[in-house]
Design a protein around this motif. Structure first.
Motif, mmCIF file in Angstrom:
data_model
loop_
_atom_site.group_PDB
_atom_site.id
_atom_site.type_symbol
_atom_site.label_atom_id
_atom_site.label_comp_id
_atom_site.label_asym_id
_atom_site.label_seq_id
_atom_site.Cartn_x
_atom_site.Cartn_y
_atom_site.Cartn_z
ATOM 1 N N GLU A 104 61.602 -13.662 63.493
ATOM 2 C CA GLU A 104 62.502 -14.131 64.541
ATOM 3 C C GLU A 104 63.225 -12.972 65.228
ATOM 4 O OE1 GLU A 104 65.166 -17.033 63.049
ATOM 5 O OE2 GLU A 104 63.584 -18.432 62.421
ATOM 6 N N THR A 105 63.469 -11.905 64.495
ATOM 7 C CA THR A 105 64.145 -10.751 65.064
ATOM 8 C C THR A 105 63.208 -9.999 66.000
ATOM 9 O OG1 THR A 105 65.469 -10.522 63.051
ATOM 10 C CG2 THR A 105 65.389 -8.616 64.518
ATOM 11 N N GLU A 106 63.670 -9.666 67.175
ATOM 12 C CA GLU A 106 62.845 -8.941 68.139
ATOM 13 C C GLU A 106 62.693 -7.490 67.693
ATOM 14 O OE1 GLU A 106 62.738 -7.730 72.885
ATOM 15 O OE2 GLU A 106 64.142 -9.261 72.161
ATOM 16 N N LEU A 107 61.441 -7.062 67.508
ATOM 17 C CA LEU A 107 61.142 -5.713 67.034
ATOM 18 C C LEU A 107 60.268 -4.990 68.050
ATOM 19 C CD1 LEU A 107 60.210 -6.574 63.340
ATOM 20 C CD2 LEU A 107 62.395 -5.663 64.144
ATOM 21 N N ARG A 108 60.475 -3.685 68.157
ATOM 22 C CA ARG A 108 59.654 -2.823 69.020
ATOM 23 C C ARG A 108 59.066 -1.722 68.149
ATOM 24 N NH1 ARG A 108 64.584 -3.626 71.079
ATOM 25 N NH2 ARG A 108 65.261 -1.545 70.397
ATOM 26 N N GLU A 109 57.739 -1.709 68.024
ATOM 27 C CA GLU A 109 57.131 -0.697 67.170
ATOM 28 C C GLU A 109 57.247 0.682 67.814
ATOM 29 O OE1 GLU A 109 53.345 0.107 64.248
ATOM 30 O OE2 GLU A 109 53.263 -1.558 65.678
ATOM 31 N N VAL A 110 57.582 1.656 66.986
ATOM 32 C CA VAL A 110 57.728 3.046 67.421
ATOM 33 C C VAL A 110 56.443 3.786 67.091
ATOM 34 C CG1 VAL A 110 59.030 5.184 67.124
ATOM 35 C CG2 VAL A 110 60.212 2.971 67.018
ATOM 36 N N THR A 111 55.820 4.375 68.096
ATOM 37 C CA THR A 111 54.563 5.097 67.876
ATOM 38 C C THR A 111 54.749 6.606 67.839
ATOM 39 O OG1 THR A 111 54.113 5.060 70.255
ATOM 40 C CG2 THR A 111 53.211 3.258 68.931
ATOM 41 N N ASP A 112 55.958 7.070 68.063
ATOM 42 C CA ASP A 112 56.242 8.502 68.053
ATOM 43 C C ASP A 112 56.072 9.043 66.638
ATOM 44 O OD1 ASP A 112 57.168 11.064 68.271
ATOM 45 O OD2 ASP A 112 59.190 10.534 68.925
ATOM 46 N N PRO A 113 55.090 9.932 66.373
ATOM 47 C CA PRO A 113 54.848 10.405 65.007
ATOM 48 C C PRO A 113 55.963 11.291 64.466
ATOM 49 C CG PRO A 113 53.474 11.617 66.544
ATOM 50 C CD PRO A 113 54.129 10.515 67.331
ATOM 51 N N VAL A 114 56.814 11.802 65.349
ATOM 52 C CA VAL A 114 57.900 12.674 64.883
ATOM 53 C C VAL A 114 59.244 11.950 64.920
ATOM 54 C CG1 VAL A 114 56.705 14.795 65.499
ATOM 55 C CG2 VAL A 114 58.168 13.692 67.198
ATOM 56 N N HIS A 115 59.209 10.631 65.006
ATOM 57 C CA HIS A 115 60.452 9.871 64.867
ATOM 58 C C HIS A 115 61.077 10.237 63.521
ATOM 59 C CE1 HIS A 115 63.131 6.469 64.106
ATOM 60 N NE2 HIS A 115 63.078 6.205 65.408
ATOM 61 N N PRO A 116 62.378 10.536 63.473
ATOM 62 C CA PRO A 116 62.995 11.022 62.223
ATOM 63 C C PRO A 116 62.741 10.123 61.026
ATOM 64 C CG PRO A 116 64.523 11.256 64.056
ATOM 65 C CD PRO A 116 63.345 10.497 64.585
ATOM 66 N N ARG A 117 62.780 8.808 61.211
ATOM 67 C CA ARG A 117 62.553 7.926 60.070
ATOM 68 C C ARG A 117 61.101 7.925 59.627
ATOM 69 N NH1 ARG A 117 66.401 4.695 57.884
ATOM 70 N NH2 ARG A 117 64.848 4.791 56.250
ATOM 71 N N ALA A 118 60.181 8.099 60.581
ATOM 72 C CA ALA A 118 58.763 8.174 60.221
ATOM 73 C C ALA A 118 58.478 9.443 59.436
ATOM 74 C CB ALA A 118 57.897 8.114 61.474
ATOM 75 N N VAL A 119 59.035 10.557 59.890
ATOM 76 C CA VAL A 119 58.825 11.833 59.209
ATOM 77 C C VAL A 119 59.361 11.767 57.785
ATOM 78 C CG1 VAL A 119 59.451 14.270 59.191
ATOM 79 C CG2 VAL A 119 58.808 13.163 61.345
ATOM 80 N N SER A 120 60.564 11.228 57.636
ATOM 81 C CA SER A 120 61.168 11.113 56.305
ATOM 82 C C SER A 120 60.366 10.200 55.403
ATOM 83 C CB SER A 120 62.606 10.596 56.448
ATOM 84 O OG SER A 120 63.174 10.336 55.189
ATOM 85 N N ALA A 121 59.933 9.044 55.941
ATOM 86 C CA ALA A 121 59.222 8.055 55.120
ATOM 87 C C ALA A 121 57.865 8.561 54.668
ATOM 88 C CB ALA A 121 59.073 6.752 55.892
ATOM 89 N N ARG A 122 57.191 9.376 55.474
ATOM 90 C CA ARG A 122 55.851 9.853 55.105
ATOM 91 C C ARG A 122 55.875 10.793 53.909
ATOM 92 N NH1 ARG A 122 54.674 9.922 60.781
ATOM 93 N NH2 ARG A 122 55.195 12.141 60.893
ATOM 94 N N ARG A 123 57.032 11.307 53.563
ATOM 95 C CA ARG A 123 57.115 12.129 52.348
ATOM 96 C C ARG A 123 56.979 11.275 51.089
ATOM 97 N NH1 ARG A 123 61.817 14.508 55.166
ATOM 98 N NH2 ARG A 123 61.132 16.383 56.242
ATOM 99 N N ARG A 124 57.192 9.968 51.230
ATOM 100 C CA ARG A 124 57.205 9.106 50.048
ATOM 101 C C ARG A 124 56.274 7.898 50.170
ATOM 102 N NH1 ARG A 124 63.659 9.222 48.460
ATOM 103 N NH2 ARG A 124 63.896 11.469 48.703
ATOM 104 N N ARG A 125 55.709 7.689 51.359
ATOM 105 C CA ARG A 125 54.863 6.523 51.566
ATOM 106 C C ARG A 125 53.669 6.899 52.428
ATOM 107 N NH1 ARG A 125 60.265 4.368 52.581
ATOM 108 N NH2 ARG A 125 60.905 3.131 50.767
#
Length: 222
Positions: A104-125
């Motif tokens: 129900e929550t409106e979400l927009r997928e982020v495709t930027d590979p250097v998004h800070p949260r993506a960079v951080s998460a890839r160290r663990r996932r």
């Protein structure tokens, strides 16, 4: 009880836990990235490539309640020193079931590979994907033993409005049908714990993860 960490987690997600016998099970680490401890009710699982006999001897010599030994600072420090790893905190480990339909929550997928949260998460996932909502971020990926994991972050100005709970619910719609979804909340982060439990995530134990000292690249598995 399963013989691999993945099997143990699959059983726990279905409400079938290791026998509450006060014991500890040592299993091989699922990959070179993930080492740690999960404490269920009166039974712990240590996942590591270290000698199990060393682990058991260290626990036997712990000067504390046996039920608390795997989460005792002295045991964790010895494990960190032996493996050369680092850690952050002991988390509450929670799990929820998949939900059908669209969030129900409106979400927009982020495709930027250097998004800070993506960079951080890839160290663990692995396979990390990031979505933004007005005032928050949702991160989804494959974590420990290839389980689906979610983390959310709410902007300071958007707090106290239920957005954290909404994002945690939305994540349950994003995993493949039938797959459980895991999340960790720091024991002291009462706001996050309340949000995830309100979103239907059930506590299953406590978890501490030991990370490699350097950055971990997505896809670099053993």
């Amino acid at each position: 009880m399963g013989q691999t960490l993945g099997e143990i987690l699959d059983e726990a997600a279905c409400g079938r836990f290791p026998e509450a016998d006060g014991g500890t099970t040592v299993v091989r680490a699922p990959n070179a990235r993930d080492t740690g401890v999960i404490a269920f009710t009166a039974h712990s699982v240590v996942f590591t490539d270290e000698d199990p006999e060393w682990v058991y001897a260290l626990l036997d010599g712990a000067d504390c309640d046996a039920l608390a030994a795997t989460m005792h600072p002295r045991f964790l420090t010895a494990l960190l020193d032996r493996t050369g790893r680092v850690t952050d905190t002991i988390d509450l480990l929670t799990v929820a079931t998949w939900l059908p339909g669209a969030a129900e929550t409106e979400l927009r997928e982020v495709t930027d590979p250097v998004h800070p949260r993506a960079v951080s998460a890839r160290r663990r996932r692995d396979g990390v994907r990031v979505w933004e909502a007005d005032g928050g971020v949702l991160v989804l990926g494959r974590g420990v033993a290839d389980r689906w994991e979610v983390a959310v972050e709410v902007d300071e100005g958007a707090r106290h409005r239920g957005l954290g709970r909404e994002l945690a619910v939305a994540a349950r719609h994003l995993v493949p049908p039938g797959e459980p979804l895991w999340s960790q909340q720091a024991a002291g982060n009462a706001r996050s714990i309340r949000a995830f439990q309100a979103a239907g995530y059930r506590p299953v134990g406590s978890e501490v993860l030991l990370h490699p000292g350097g950055p971990w690249r997505e896809g670099a598995r053993s």
